[in-house]
Design a protein around this motif. Structure first.
Motif, PDB file in Angstrom:
ATOM      1  N   ILE A   1      35.124  20.217  21.090  1.00  0.00           N
ATOM      2  CA  ILE A   1      35.027  18.730  20.778  1.00  0.00           C
ATOM      3  C   ILE A   1      33.570  18.370  20.323  1.00  0.00           C
ATOM      4  CG2 ILE A   1      35.202  16.602  22.380  1.00  0.00           C
ATOM      5  CD1 ILE A   1      36.890  18.215  24.122  1.00  0.00           C
ATOM      6  N   VAL A   2      33.614  17.779  19.301  1.00  0.00           N
ATOM      7  CA  VAL A   2      32.480  17.085  18.846  1.00  0.00           C
ATOM      8  C   VAL A   2      32.408  15.553  18.814  1.00  0.00           C
ATOM      9  CG1 VAL A   2      31.248  16.925  16.422  1.00  0.00           C
ATOM     10  CG2 VAL A   2      32.693  19.010  17.149  1.00  0.00           C
ATOM     11  N   ASP A   3      31.196  15.084  19.211  1.00  0.00           N
ATOM     12  CA  ASP A   3      31.025  13.689  19.278  1.00  0.00           C
ATOM     13  C   ASP A   3      30.117  13.485  18.038  1.00  0.00           C
ATOM     14  OD1 ASP A   3      29.868  11.304  19.669  1.00  0.00           O
ATOM     15  OD2 ASP A   3      29.269  11.428  21.734  1.00  0.00           O
ATOM     16  N   CYS A   4      30.948  12.635  17.275  1.00  0.00           N
ATOM     17  CA  CYS A   4      30.521  12.284  15.667  1.00  0.00           C
ATOM     18  C   CYS A   4      29.280  11.371  15.755  1.00  0.00           C
ATOM     19  CB  CYS A   4      31.574  11.657  15.142  1.00  0.00           C
ATOM     20  SG  CYS A   4      32.691  12.949  14.676  1.00  0.00           S
ATOM     21  N   SER A   5      29.180  10.610  16.934  1.00  0.00           N
ATOM     22  CA  SER A   5      28.007   9.744  16.817  1.00  0.00           C
ATOM     23  C   SER A   5      26.650  10.392  17.122  1.00  0.00           C
ATOM     24  CB  SER A   5      28.186   8.608  17.744  1.00  0.00           C
ATOM     25  OG  SER A   5      28.237   9.014  19.288  1.00  0.00           O
ATOM     26  N   THR A   6      26.932  11.489  18.115  1.00  0.00           N
ATOM     27  CA  THR A   6      25.598  12.264  18.486  1.00  0.00           C
ATOM     28  C   THR A   6      25.488  13.536  17.644  1.00  0.00           C
ATOM     29  OG1 THR A   6      26.679  13.189  20.324  1.00  0.00           O
ATOM     30  CG2 THR A   6      25.537  11.050  20.580  1.00  0.00           C
ATOM     31  N   GLY A   7      26.588  14.159  17.441  1.00  0.00           N
ATOM     32  CA  GLY A   7      26.685  15.619  16.853  1.00  0.00           C
ATOM     33  C   GLY A   7      26.734  16.366  17.956  1.00  0.00           C
ATOM     34  N   GLN A   8      26.873  16.318  19.275  1.00  0.00           N
ATOM     35  CA  GLN A   8      26.837  17.234  20.042  1.00  0.00           C
ATOM     36  C   GLN A   8      28.216  17.819  20.203  1.00  0.00           C
ATOM     37  OE1 GLN A   8      26.398  15.363  23.999  1.00  0.00           O
ATOM     38  NE2 GLN A   8      26.230  17.467  25.023  1.00  0.00           N
ATOM     39  N   GLN A   9      28.437  19.160  20.431  1.00  0.00           N
ATOM     40  CA  GLN A   9      29.333  19.910  20.487  1.00  0.00           C
ATOM     41  C   GLN A   9      29.739  20.453  21.750  1.00  0.00           C
ATOM     42  OE1 GLN A   9      29.611  22.748  17.441  1.00  0.00           O
ATOM     43  NE2 GLN A   9      29.270  21.252  15.792  1.00  0.00           N
ATOM     44  N   SER A  10      31.074  20.340  22.451  1.00  0.00           N
ATOM     45  CA  SER A  10      31.089  21.070  23.436  1.00  0.00           C
ATOM     46  C   SER A  10      32.506  22.162  23.378  1.00  0.00           C
ATOM     47  CB  SER A  10      31.152  20.299  24.762  1.00  0.00           C
ATOM     48  OG  SER A  10      32.097  19.105  24.765  1.00  0.00           O
TER      49      SER A  10
END
Length: 76
Positions: free
Chosen positions: A8-17
Motif C-alpha cells: 500500500i502506497v500513500d501517494c501524498s507522502t510516498g510511504q509504503q507499507s
C-alpha cells in the motif's frame, strides 16, 4: 509457505507499507485466477473451432476442383 502480501502506497507522502492479504482477498485472487483460466480455455476453443471451420471449407473447395491459388484468393 509465506503468506501473500500487498503493498500500500500513500501517494501524498510516498510511504509504503506491506500488509498480509485477508482470507477474502486470497479467495478473490484464486477465483479470479480460475476465471481467467476458464476464459483462456474458451478463447482457445473458439480459435480452434475457427481454424477447423476454415480447414473444412478449404477442403470442400478443393474437392470441388478449385486450385490452391484460387482458394487462397477467396481467403483474402
Amino acid at each position: 509457505m509465506t503468506h501473500p502480501t500487498k503493498v500500500i502506497v500513500d501517494c501524498s507522502t510516498g510511504q509504503q507499507s506491506v500488509v498480509p492479504l485477508t482470507a477474502e482477498e486470497i479467495a478473490a485472487n484464486e477465483a479470479a485466477a480460475v476465471q481467467a483460466e476458464a476464459d483462456r480455455l474458451v478463447a482457445e476453443a473458439a480459435e480452434q473451432a475457427k481454424a477447423d471451420a476454415k480447414a473444412s471449407a478449404q477442403a470442400k473447395l478443393a474437392a470441388l476442383g478449385l486450385t490452391a491459388e484460387e482458394i487462397a484468393a477467396l481467403s483474402k
